[in-house]
Design a protein around this motif. Structure first.
Motif, PDB file in Angstrom:
ATOM      1  N   THR A  86      -2.041  -7.301 -12.289  1.00 47.69           N
ATOM      2  CA  THR A  86      -1.704  -8.070 -11.786  1.00 47.69           C
ATOM      3  C   THR A  86      -0.328  -8.181 -10.765  1.00 47.69           C
ATOM      4  O   THR A  86      -0.024  -7.742  -9.726  1.00 47.69           O
ATOM      5  N   THR A  87       0.134  -6.223 -11.543  1.00 46.63           N
ATOM      6  CA  THR A  87       1.834  -6.239 -10.617  1.00 46.63           C
ATOM      7  C   THR A  87       0.908  -5.549 -10.051  1.00 46.63           C
ATOM      8  O   THR A  87       1.758  -5.474  -9.445  1.00 46.63           O
ATOM      9  N   LYS A  88      -0.521  -4.399  -9.866  1.00 47.39           N
ATOM     10  CA  LYS A  88      -0.577  -3.142  -9.293  1.00 47.39           C
ATOM     11  C   LYS A  88      -1.154  -4.685  -7.965  1.00 47.39           C
ATOM     12  O   LYS A  88      -0.971  -3.591  -7.041  1.00 47.39           O
ATOM     13  N   LYS A  89      -1.274  -5.539  -7.655  1.00 46.67           N
ATOM     14  CA  LYS A  89      -1.936  -6.503  -7.094  1.00 46.67           C
ATOM     15  C   LYS A  89      -1.576  -6.881  -6.134  1.00 46.67           C
ATOM     16  O   LYS A  89      -1.084  -6.560  -5.086  1.00 46.67           O
ATOM     17  N   ALA A  90       0.026  -7.715  -6.300  1.00 41.04           N
ATOM     18  CA  ALA A  90       1.290  -7.553  -5.896  1.00 41.04           C
ATOM     19  C   ALA A  90       2.051  -6.561  -5.292  1.00 41.04           C
ATOM     20  O   ALA A  90       2.470  -6.488  -3.865  1.00 41.04           O
ATOM     21  N   GLU A  91       2.075  -5.065  -5.878  1.00 47.38           N
ATOM     22  CA  GLU A  91       2.384  -4.145  -5.244  1.00 47.38           C
ATOM     23  C   GLU A  91       1.718  -3.858  -3.725  1.00 47.38           C
ATOM     24  O   GLU A  91       2.051  -3.285  -3.020  1.00 47.38           O
ATOM     25  N   ALA A  92       0.640  -3.966  -4.120  1.00 44.53           N
ATOM     26  CA  ALA A  92      -0.268  -3.893  -3.269  1.00 44.53           C
ATOM     27  C   ALA A  92      -0.391  -4.562  -1.756  1.00 44.53           C
ATOM     28  O   ALA A  92      -0.358  -4.445  -0.331  1.00 44.53           O
ATOM     29  N   GLU A  93      -0.359  -5.994  -2.243  1.00 45.28           N
ATOM     30  CA  GLU A  93       0.500  -7.030  -1.431  1.00 45.28           C
ATOM     31  C   GLU A  93       1.196  -6.593   0.210  1.00 45.28           C
ATOM     32  O   GLU A  93       1.311  -6.878   0.844  1.00 45.28           O
ATOM     33  N   THR A  94       2.464  -6.565  -1.133  1.00 43.07           N
ATOM     34  CA  THR A  94       4.202  -5.770  -0.454  1.00 43.07           C
ATOM     35  C   THR A  94       3.213  -4.927   0.309  1.00 43.07           C
ATOM     36  O   THR A  94       4.048  -4.387   1.401  1.00 43.07           O
ATOM     37  N   LYS A  95       2.772  -4.160  -0.197  1.00 42.09           N
ATOM     38  CA  LYS A  95       2.793  -2.120   0.725  1.00 42.09           C
ATOM     39  C   LYS A  95       2.100  -2.573   2.280  1.00 42.09           C
ATOM     40  O   LYS A  95       2.221  -2.279   3.032  1.00 42.09           O
ATOM     41  N   ASN A  96       0.586  -3.906   2.015  1.00 43.65           N
ATOM     42  CA  ASN A  96       0.047  -4.143   3.453  1.00 43.65           C
ATOM     43  C   ASN A  96       0.550  -5.533   4.222  1.00 43.65           C
ATOM     44  O   ASN A  96       0.656  -4.865   5.299  1.00 43.65           O
ATOM     45  N   ARG A  97       2.048  -6.272   3.732  1.00 40.83           N
ATOM     46  CA  ARG A  97       2.472  -7.099   4.609  1.00 40.83           C
ATOM     47  C   ARG A  97       2.989  -5.575   5.452  1.00 40.83           C
ATOM     48  O   ARG A  97       3.680  -6.228   7.331  1.00 40.83           O
ATOM     49  N   GLU A  98       3.989  -4.983   4.959  1.00 42.17           N
ATOM     50  CA  GLU A  98       4.246  -3.739   4.834  1.00 42.17           C
ATOM     51  C   GLU A  98       4.147  -3.102   6.524  1.00 42.17           C
ATOM     52  O   GLU A  98       4.434  -2.303   7.336  1.00 42.17           O
ATOM     53  N   ILE A  99       3.017  -2.598   6.374  1.00 43.62           N
ATOM     54  CA  ILE A  99       2.039  -2.448   6.786  1.00 43.62           C
ATOM     55  C   ILE A  99       2.072  -2.428   7.938  1.00 43.62           C
ATOM     56  O   ILE A  99       1.929  -1.768   9.856  1.00 43.62           O
ATOM     57  N   ALA A 100       1.510  -3.758   7.935  1.00 44.12           N
ATOM     58  CA  ALA A 100       1.397  -4.417   9.200  1.00 44.12           C
ATOM     59  C   ALA A 100       2.425  -4.807  10.196  1.00 44.12           C
ATOM     60  O   ALA A 100       2.364  -4.852  11.108  1.00 44.12           O
ATOM     61  N   ALA A 101       3.699  -4.639   9.170  1.00 41.72           N
ATOM     62  CA  ALA A 101       5.250  -4.758  10.673  1.00 41.72           C
ATOM     63  C   ALA A 101       5.167  -3.663  11.095  1.00 41.72           C
ATOM     64  O   ALA A 101       5.832  -3.288  12.412  1.00 41.72           O
TER      65      ALA A 101
END
Length: 239
Positions: A86-101
């Motif tokens: 769950t923690t890794k998934k949340a971290e990945a989602e945050t990272k992917n939003r940063e990638i989009a930005a």
């Protein structure tokens, strides 16, 4: 010599593999125009998926439930694994939003949106003159690696085009990046890549060959998870 660009690309991108993510195509339409006078235009419109090499090549799935007769130790481990996932998934989602930005700030990106679960929608188009090699995508801020397309200018007045991202040729990939996800990285692959040129086509690996009209040659490759050979062509430019 013919495989120099993939090796160079890997040497440049390898440090990012430890901390970055691997971007791979999903459903897409992509086109590359290269003219004999070195002017070019490239476009990519469609899905892009992110895989995290540090998280089992992007596999952030839910851990298996323990058996009914599992020991207390096994059940505790299952709870710990689920919490970590769950923690890794949340971290990945945050990272992917940063990638989009980060990508949205780069020239050529008309739009970049993150839809969740590692999936992006991208609309990219760029044009100019080939005065140096071209790789797409590459963004140091986003720590995004694995080129969909590489264009290499060569000393004998030719240009080599190779699109490793538009094939599932990980077993033959000489960059070493194809191992970062393998078949799972190409599982969403579904697209069409078209090369249009008025330069001389020295060689190309599409068995249907080129369609010629009005002094131009058009080569179209279909990309699916079963595509093993990356679209490749060598063109001779005007002096």
């Amino acid at each position: 010599m013919l495989d120099r660009l993939p090796r160079i690309a890997f040497a440049i991108l390898a440090p990012l593999l430890l901390f970055g993510c691997v971007l791979t195509p999903g459903k897409f339409v992509s086109g590359l125009t290269i003219n004999a006078d070195r002017t070019f235009a490239f476009s990519y419109k469609g899905e892009v998926y992110a895989l995290d090499p540090s998280s089992a090549m992007g596999d952030l799935g839910k851990p298996a439930e323990p058996a009914e007769d599992a020991t207390a130790e096994d059940k505790e481990k299952a709870r710990t694994d689920a919490a970590e996932a769950t923690t890794k998934k949340a971290e990945a989602e945050t990272k992917n939003r940063e990638i989009a930005a980060a990508l949205s700030k780069e020239m050529g990106y008309k739009s970049v949106s993150y839809l969740g679960d590692g999936k992006f929608m991208v609309d990219y188009a760029i044009s100019g003159t080939l005065t140096h090699n071209f790789i797409f995508p590459f963004n140091a801020d986003a720590e995004a690696v694995f080129p969909f397309l590489m264009v290499e200018l060569r000393a004998n007045n030719t240009v080599r085009v190779k699109a490793p991202g538009y094939a599932n040729d990980s077993k033959q990939d000489k960059t070493g990046m194809g191992q970062m996800g393998g078949d799972s990285a190409a599982s969403h692959l579904d697209g069409v890549f078209t090369l249009d040129t008025n330069a001389e086509v020295v060689s190309q690996n599409n068995e249907d060959g080129a369609t010629k009209a009005g002094g131009r040659s058009t080569i179209t490759w279909r990309a699916t998870p079963l595509t093993k050979d990356a679209p490749t062509a060598v063109l001779r430019l005007a002096k």
